[in-house]
Design a protein around this motif. Structure first.
Motif, PDB file in Angstrom:
ATOM      1  N   ALA A 352       0.844  -1.205   0.000  1.00  0.00           N
ATOM      2  CA  ALA A 352       0.000   0.000   0.000  1.00  0.00           C
ATOM      3  C   ALA A 352       0.873   1.247   0.000  1.00  0.00           C
ATOM      4  CB  ALA A 352      -0.921  -0.002   1.214  1.00  0.00           C
ATOM      5  N   GLY A 353       1.964   1.209   0.786  1.00  0.00           N
ATOM      6  CA  GLY A 353       2.885   2.334   0.825  1.00  0.00           C
ATOM      7  C   GLY A 353       3.488   2.613  -0.540  1.00  0.00           C
ATOM      8  N   LEU A 354       3.828   1.548  -1.253  1.00  0.00           N
ATOM      9  CA  LEU A 354       4.411   1.727  -2.590  1.00  0.00           C
ATOM     10  C   LEU A 354       3.390   2.321  -3.562  1.00  0.00           C
ATOM     11  CD1 LEU A 354       6.532  -1.553  -2.832  1.00  0.00           C
ATOM     12  CD2 LEU A 354       7.366   0.797  -2.537  1.00  0.00           C
ATOM     13  N   VAL A 355       2.135   1.880  -3.458  1.00  0.00           N
ATOM     14  CA  VAL A 355       1.086   2.447  -4.330  1.00  0.00           C
ATOM     15  C   VAL A 355       0.901   3.936  -4.002  1.00  0.00           C
ATOM     16  CG1 VAL A 355      -1.335   2.307  -5.029  1.00  0.00           C
ATOM     17  CG2 VAL A 355      -0.080   0.211  -4.541  1.00  0.00           C
ATOM     18  N   LEU A 356       0.907   4.242  -2.700  1.00  0.00           N
ATOM     19  CA  LEU A 356       0.767   5.652  -2.297  1.00  0.00           C
ATOM     20  C   LEU A 356       1.945   6.481  -2.798  1.00  0.00           C
ATOM     21  CD1 LEU A 356      -0.592   5.320   1.349  1.00  0.00           C
ATOM     22  CD2 LEU A 356      -1.804   6.263  -0.616  1.00  0.00           C
ATOM     23  N   LEU A 357       3.136   5.889  -2.743  1.00  0.00           N
ATOM     24  CA  LEU A 357       4.321   6.607  -3.246  1.00  0.00           C
ATOM     25  C   LEU A 357       4.162   6.887  -4.741  1.00  0.00           C
ATOM     26  CD1 LEU A 357       7.148   7.740  -2.692  1.00  0.00           C
ATOM     27  CD2 LEU A 357       8.082   5.502  -3.281  1.00  0.00           C
ATOM     28  N   ALA A 358       3.665   5.887  -5.477  1.00  0.00           N
ATOM     29  CA  ALA A 358       3.439   6.099  -6.915  1.00  0.00           C
ATOM     30  C   ALA A 358       2.425   7.235  -7.121  1.00  0.00           C
ATOM     31  CB  ALA A 358       2.934   4.808  -7.557  1.00  0.00           C
ATOM     32  N   GLY A 359       1.377   7.256  -6.276  1.00  0.00           N
ATOM     33  CA  GLY A 359       0.359   8.312  -6.386  1.00  0.00           C
ATOM     34  C   GLY A 359       0.927   9.683  -6.073  1.00  0.00           C
ATOM     35  N   ALA A 360       1.723   9.756  -4.991  1.00  0.00           N
ATOM     36  CA  ALA A 360       2.297  11.051  -4.605  1.00  0.00           C
ATOM     37  C   ALA A 360       3.303  11.525  -5.656  1.00  0.00           C
ATOM     38  CB  ALA A 360       2.960  10.932  -3.240  1.00  0.00           C
ATOM     39  N   ALA A 361       4.102  10.577  -6.169  1.00  0.00           N
ATOM     40  CA  ALA A 361       5.083  10.943  -7.204  1.00  0.00           C
ATOM     41  C   ALA A 361       4.360  11.430  -8.463  1.00  0.00           C
ATOM     42  CB  ALA A 361       5.974   9.753  -7.523  1.00  0.00           C
ATOM     43  N   ALA A 362       3.280  10.726  -8.810  1.00  0.00           N
ATOM     44  CA  ALA A 362       2.497  11.154  -9.982  1.00  0.00           C
ATOM     45  C   ALA A 362       1.932  12.549  -9.756  1.00  0.00           C
ATOM     46  CB  ALA A 362       1.378  10.159 -10.253  1.00  0.00           C
ATOM     47  N   GLY A 363       1.501  12.823  -8.523  1.00  0.00           N
ATOM     48  CA  GLY A 363       0.979  14.154  -8.205  1.00  0.00           C
ATOM     49  C   GLY A 363       2.046  15.215  -8.358  1.00  0.00           C
ATOM     50  N   GLY A 364       3.241  14.918  -7.854  1.00  0.00           N
ATOM     51  CA  GLY A 364       4.330  15.883  -7.933  1.00  0.00           C
ATOM     52  C   GLY A 364       4.747  16.158  -9.369  1.00  0.00           C
ATOM     53  N   VAL A 365       4.961  15.076 -10.103  1.00  0.00           N
ATOM     54  CA  VAL A 365       5.402  15.233 -11.505  1.00  0.00           C
ATOM     55  C   VAL A 365       4.306  15.921 -12.324  1.00  0.00           C
ATOM     56  CG1 VAL A 365       6.042  13.967 -13.593  1.00  0.00           C
ATOM     57  CG2 VAL A 365       6.954  13.258 -11.379  1.00  0.00           C
ATOM     58  N   GLY A 366       3.070  15.491 -12.094  1.00  0.00           N
ATOM     59  CA  GLY A 366       1.952  16.037 -12.880  1.00  0.00           C
ATOM     60  C   GLY A 366       1.699  17.509 -12.646  1.00  0.00           C
ATOM     61  N   SER A 367       2.207  18.018 -11.497  1.00  0.00           N
ATOM     62  CA  SER A 367       1.952  19.438 -11.213  1.00  0.00           C
ATOM     63  C   SER A 367       2.881  20.357 -12.001  1.00  0.00           C
ATOM     64  CB  SER A 367       2.125  19.697  -9.713  1.00  0.00           C
ATOM     65  OG  SER A 367       3.494  19.602  -9.374  1.00  0.00           O
ATOM     66  N   ILE A 368       3.902  19.791 -12.606  1.00  0.00           N
ATOM     67  CA  ILE A 368       4.852  20.628 -13.361  1.00  0.00           C
ATOM     68  C   ILE A 368       4.140  21.174 -14.599  1.00  0.00           C
ATOM     69  CG2 ILE A 368       7.031  20.614 -14.646  1.00  0.00           C
ATOM     70  CD1 ILE A 368       7.887  18.311 -12.718  1.00  0.00           C
ATOM     71  N   PRO A 369       3.969  22.487 -14.668  1.00  0.00           N
ATOM     72  CA  PRO A 369       3.125  23.064 -15.729  1.00  0.00           C
ATOM     73  C   PRO A 369       3.555  22.665 -17.141  1.00  0.00           C
ATOM     74  CG  PRO A 369       3.651  24.720 -14.097  1.00  0.00           C
ATOM     75  CD  PRO A 369       4.472  23.521 -13.755  1.00  0.00           C
ATOM     76  N   ALA A 370       4.863  22.497 -17.351  1.00  0.00           N
ATOM     77  CA  ALA A 370       5.354  22.196 -18.704  1.00  0.00           C
ATOM     78  C   ALA A 370       4.786  20.884 -19.243  1.00  0.00           C
ATOM     79  CB  ALA A 370       6.871  22.135 -18.691  1.00  0.00           C
ATOM     80  N   LEU A 371       4.437  19.962 -18.350  1.00  0.00           N
ATOM     81  CA  LEU A 371       3.919  18.671 -18.801  1.00  0.00           C
ATOM     82  C   LEU A 371       2.453  18.751 -19.255  1.00  0.00           C
ATOM     83  CD1 LEU A 371       5.477  16.207 -16.192  1.00  0.00           C
ATOM     84  CD2 LEU A 371       6.113  16.497 -18.582  1.00  0.00           C
ATOM     85  N   GLU A 372       1.784  19.788 -18.836  1.00  0.00           N
ATOM     86  CA  GLU A 372       0.386  20.036 -19.234  1.00  0.00           C
ATOM     87  C   GLU A 372      -0.509  18.810 -19.020  1.00  0.00           C
ATOM     88  OE1 GLU A 372       0.620  21.437 -23.241  1.00  0.00           O
ATOM     89  OE2 GLU A 372       1.118  23.473 -22.623  1.00  0.00           O
ATOM     90  N   THR A 373      -0.430  18.266 -17.811  1.00  0.00           N
ATOM     91  CA  THR A 373      -1.251  17.084 -17.517  1.00  0.00           C
ATOM     92  C   THR A 373      -2.565  17.439 -16.837  1.00  0.00           C
ATOM     93  OG1 THR A 373      -0.178  16.807 -15.389  1.00  0.00           O
ATOM     94  CG2 THR A 373       0.772  15.593 -17.250  1.00  0.00           C
ATOM     95  N   TYR A 374      -2.705  18.691 -16.383  1.00  0.00           N
ATOM     96  CA  TYR A 374      -3.925  19.038 -15.653  1.00  0.00           C
ATOM     97  C   TYR A 374      -5.131  18.921 -16.575  1.00  0.00           C
ATOM     98  CZ  TYR A 374      -6.974  21.130 -12.232  1.00  0.00           C
ATOM     99  OH  TYR A 374      -7.991  21.325 -11.330  1.00  0.00           O
ATOM    100  N   GLY A 375      -6.162  18.271 -16.055  1.00  0.00           N
ATOM    101  CA  GLY A 375      -7.373  18.085 -16.857  1.00  0.00           C
ATOM    102  C   GLY A 375      -7.299  16.902 -17.799  1.00  0.00           C
ATOM    103  N   THR A 376      -6.200  16.150 -17.717  1.00  0.00           N
ATOM    104  CA  THR A 376      -6.083  14.952 -18.553  1.00  0.00           C
ATOM    105  C   THR A 376      -6.293  13.703 -17.687  1.00  0.00           C
ATOM    106  OG1 THR A 376      -3.727  14.581 -18.189  1.00  0.00           O
ATOM    107  CG2 THR A 376      -4.327  16.147 -19.922  1.00  0.00           C
ATOM    108  N   ALA A 377      -6.206  12.535 -18.345  1.00  0.00           N
ATOM    109  CA  ALA A 377      -6.375  11.273 -17.617  1.00  0.00           C
ATOM    110  C   ALA A 377      -5.298  11.071 -16.558  1.00  0.00           C
ATOM    111  CB  ALA A 377      -6.364  10.110 -18.602  1.00  0.00           C
ATOM    112  N   TRP A 378      -4.221  11.847 -16.633  1.00  0.00           N
ATOM    113  CA  TRP A 378      -3.189  11.794 -15.585  1.00  0.00           C
ATOM    114  C   TRP A 378      -3.832  12.016 -14.216  1.00  0.00           C
ATOM    115  CZ3 TRP A 378       2.349  11.486 -16.123  1.00  0.00           C
ATOM    116  CH2 TRP A 378       3.045  11.671 -14.929  1.00  0.00           C
TER     117      TRP A 378
END
Lengths: 538, 198
Positions: A352-378
């Motif tokens: 569960a901790g590893l899944v949460l880490l994947a979720g938190a990492a995805a949140g961190g990476v996805g927040s980088i504006p250059a990736l333009e993931t907001y509003g996508t399936a990300w």
């Protein structure tokens, strides 16, 4: 003559013997006993049972939506007009009917035992919180079924949906107040806040995070209700509902639902590493930081879309990785130094901790504006990783505290396999959506312009959700069988470190026989065992 | 020379925050977020509408400013009376405590009555525009929470009459007072933002 005055040590020796000698007061039999109960252990079990049921339902709907997305050009499985409502039932259901009440129910059942309290604070309010949540949830589902969810076409049902959502959130808030007050005021003598077990601390921090964010959701619901009830249309009527509720299923708010999972991980690891946790302040601080990060009510992009490209949003999103990383890192170190016993609760907590880490990492990476993931399936993938990670931790908690909840053990081999597959299912459900987000697949959409890999990615995610649904059903059946006819657990089958293992399995209605244990460290039972073994306690 | 060791009685458990007080404080924290969100939505909508009263408040609205101000002052007075109840109970003065709790509930009901008067006279349809919707949503939610506070104070008064509280145990009255002060602060904020600054 030298005179030395000493106070009797309020130490480990004062703990009651962990034997099954305490006479149990029988619980009231029959349905009335369950309906009228204010015993926190029963209220917690009611929460757990119904949240697992709703979790299963939300996963089945998610799986149907996932399979529908495989061919995004047309809808085959679901009614075209009801897609938005199915999406809402899936996402809001996972968060508010599944993971959050599962972990809250576990907290209501276990936290008073962990802090050495004879009951939860405001036991009748805790029972009321469950009934508010249950009635709200049932009406919530009924309203959506009657075309009343976000984007629904029946105005009366839309109003009912908003009202029911408010009621179920009130229930969760009331439950959080009971758990928080228990940790703050009903701790055993000697148990300072820094000696509180990690799950109790995580439940307190998570509860406070809910208390400081979900009232903003109630404010949204009040405005949306008025808007729909009087057909004002300033917030978009029923079509506008999902936009105003979106922040509740996006980061950083989504972390608030899974926060107790970090506490569970931190509690379970030292027990199965047969080792003392030496970095208690680090873990308490990490969970506290998680609570700060999870205060997500400010990030309502419906009021300001530029917000998601601002520095505070990016900083908070990146900061969210730190608590998970710290808890996992410290746990890894404890495991490395300990004498490992790879039992099911440890497997469940770690995965569960590893899944949460994947979720938190995805949140961190996805927040980088250059990736333009907001509003996508990300966003969908990140949400699934965090919420399903919390759900896996909840099931691991049921296996770990099963002896205290039902007095019986879950078969270790089956539970281990099931928890591992649950975590794999969660990763499979969430990770492909991250990639789909990078391919510009819109969030929460079923019909969209497909890229080459979209079909395969959505099929993988749908397979993950289907696997999760099957496994949650399997977990429910396994737990049901184990807790009705499994082997009886001893009072301390795991050689636990915290106070819940000092009482009988299952505990008596008053939790602890007199006297209430006196606590002199953060691991009182470990101290007692060490003292009994003639070792140096510290 | 042999050392003599004599035992003292066990140390008393450390003082704890009180349960009802802490539970109420958590509820107040949640309530603060609720009204912060509602008032934030009001200010954001006003800002989006141009930020000036002329562009925001419909011309036909006639606020009874005396009524809203008197209602707010009534509410502020009730903060004094509820604290008077705590003060009196801490000194075992039950008669003053009953009187103060009764006055507090009365002031609360008077405020609700004043708001009903304001609603009736301001000539504003709820669904007229976003302004009207927000005004009714904010003040209506506050009235509902205040009604809850009146019930809380009423229950506390009954428990006081039943001898539940004393100079040694004023927790229930203190908790009721904390919740009451919260509704008063919110009432003042609403008066300032919605009725005075508009």
């Amino acid at each position: 003559m030298t005179m030395t005055e000493t106070r009797p040590e309020a130490g480990a020796a004062a703990l009651p013997a962990a034997s099954g000698s305490t006479a149990l007061v029988p619980e009231s039999p029959g349905l009335a006993g369950w309906v009228l109960t204010s015993d926190h252990k029963r209220v917690g079990r009611l929460y757990i049972g119904f949240s697992l049921l709703f979790l299963l339902g939300a996963l089945v709907i998610g799986a149907l939506l996932g399979w529908e997305r495989v061919d995004a050009s047309d809808t085959q499985l679901l009614d075209d007009g009801a897609i938005a409502q199915f999406v809402s039932l899936h996402t809001l259901g996972l968060a508010f009917l599944g993971t959050t009440p599962l972990l809250l129910g576990l907290a209501i059942a276990v936290v008073p035992l962990q802090v050495g309290a004879r009951s939860i604070a405001f036991p009748r309010a805790a029972a009321a919180s469950f009934w508010l949540w249950l009635v709200g949830s049932l009406v919530f589902i009924g309203a959506i079924a009657a075309d009343g969810g976000p984007g629904g076409g029946d105005p009366d049902s839309v109003e009912l949906f908003l009202l029911a959502f408010g009621v179920l959130v009130l229930g969760l808030l009331l439950g959080s107040i009971c758990v928080g007050t228990t940790v703050l005021t009903l701790r055993a003598p000697g148990m300072d806040l820094e000696r509180v077990p990690f799950f109790a601390w995580g439940s307190l921090v998570g509860g406070v995070a809910l208390l400081l964010t979900l009232p903003a959701l109630i404010a949204d619901l009040v405005l949306l209700y008025a808007d729909n009830r009087y057909q004002a249309g300033f917030y978009g009527g029923s079509q506008g509902v999902s936009g105003y509720l979106a922040w509740t299923t996006r980061q950083p708010q989504v972390y608030a639902y899974a926060l107790p999972a970090l506490g569970l991980l931190a509690d379970v690891v030292p027990v199965f590493a047969r080792s003392r946790q030496r970095m208690v302040p680090v873990l308490l601080s990490a969970i506290g930081l998680g609570g700060f990060v999870a205060l997500g009510a400010w990030a309502q992009s419906i009021y300001d879309l530029d917000l998601v490209e601002g520095i505070p949003y990016v900083a908070i999103s990146l900061l969210a990785i730190v608590p998970v990383l710290l808890v996992l890192g410290v746990s890894g170190q404890t495991l490395a130094k300990g004498n490992l016993r790879m039992a099911a609760p440890l497997v469940g907590a770690l995965t569960a901790g590893l899944v949460l880490l994947a979720g938190a990492a995805a949140g961190g990476v996805g927040s980088i504006p250059a990736l333009e993931t907001y509003g996508t399936a990300w966003d969908d993938g990140q949400f699934l990783l965090v919420v399903l990670g919390g759900a896996v931790a909840g099931v691991a908690g049921l296996v770990y505290w099963g002896p205290k909840l039902w007095g019986r053990l879950v078969p270790d081999g089956s539970a281990k396999g099931l928890l591992t597959l649950l975590a794999l299912g969660a990763l499979l459900a969430g990770l492909p959506l991250l990639v789909a987000g990078l391919l510009d697949q819109p969030a929460a959409a079923v019909n969209f312009v497909e890229e080459d890999a979209s079909g395969a990615l959505n099929a993988l995610s749908a397979a993950g959700l289907s696997l999760m649904a099957l496994l949650v059903l399997g977990a429910a059946l396994l737990l049901l069988r184990a807790f009705s006819s499994g082997s009886r657990a001893g009072d301390d089958p795991w050689e636990g470190h915290t106070l819940e293992w000092a009482t009988t399995s299952p505990p008596s209605p008053v939790n602890f026989p007199e006297p209430i244990p006196l606590v002199t460290s953060d691991r009182p039972l470990l101290d007692r065992r060490a003292a009994a073994d003639g070792e140096v306690a510290r | 020379m042999a050392a003599v060791v004599s035992s003292l009685p066990p140390a008393p458990p450390p003082a704890r925050p009180r349960m009802l007080f802490v539970g109420t404080a958590l509820a107040v924290a949640a309530g603060t977020v609720l009204f912060a969100a509602l008032l934030g939505a009001y200010l954001a909508a006003r800002d989006a509408a141009g930020g000036t009263t002329a562009a925001w408040v419909p011309a036909e609205v006639t606020f009874r400013e005396v009524a809203t101000t008197v209602a707010m002052l009534t509410l502020v007075s009730s903060s004094v009376t509820v604290q008077w109840a705590v003060y009196a109970m801490a000194r075992s003065d039950r008669r003053n405590s009953y009187l103060a709790l009764g006055l507090t509930a009365l002031f609360g009901l008077a405020y609700i009555n004043s708001m009903a008067y304001v609603y009736r006279n301001m000539g504003l349809e709820l669904a007229r525009d976003e302004y009207s919707l927000l005004v009714y949503a904010i003040t209506g939610t506050h009235v509902a929470v205040l009604f809850g506070a009146v019930v809380f104070v009423g229950l506390t008064a009954f428990r006081t009459l039943g001898g539940r509280y004393s100079a040694k145990d004023t927790e229930g009255i203190t908790a009721a007072a904390v919740f009451w002060h919260f509704t008063v602060v919110v009432g003042v904020a609403i008066w300032a933002i919605v009725f005075a600054l508009k």
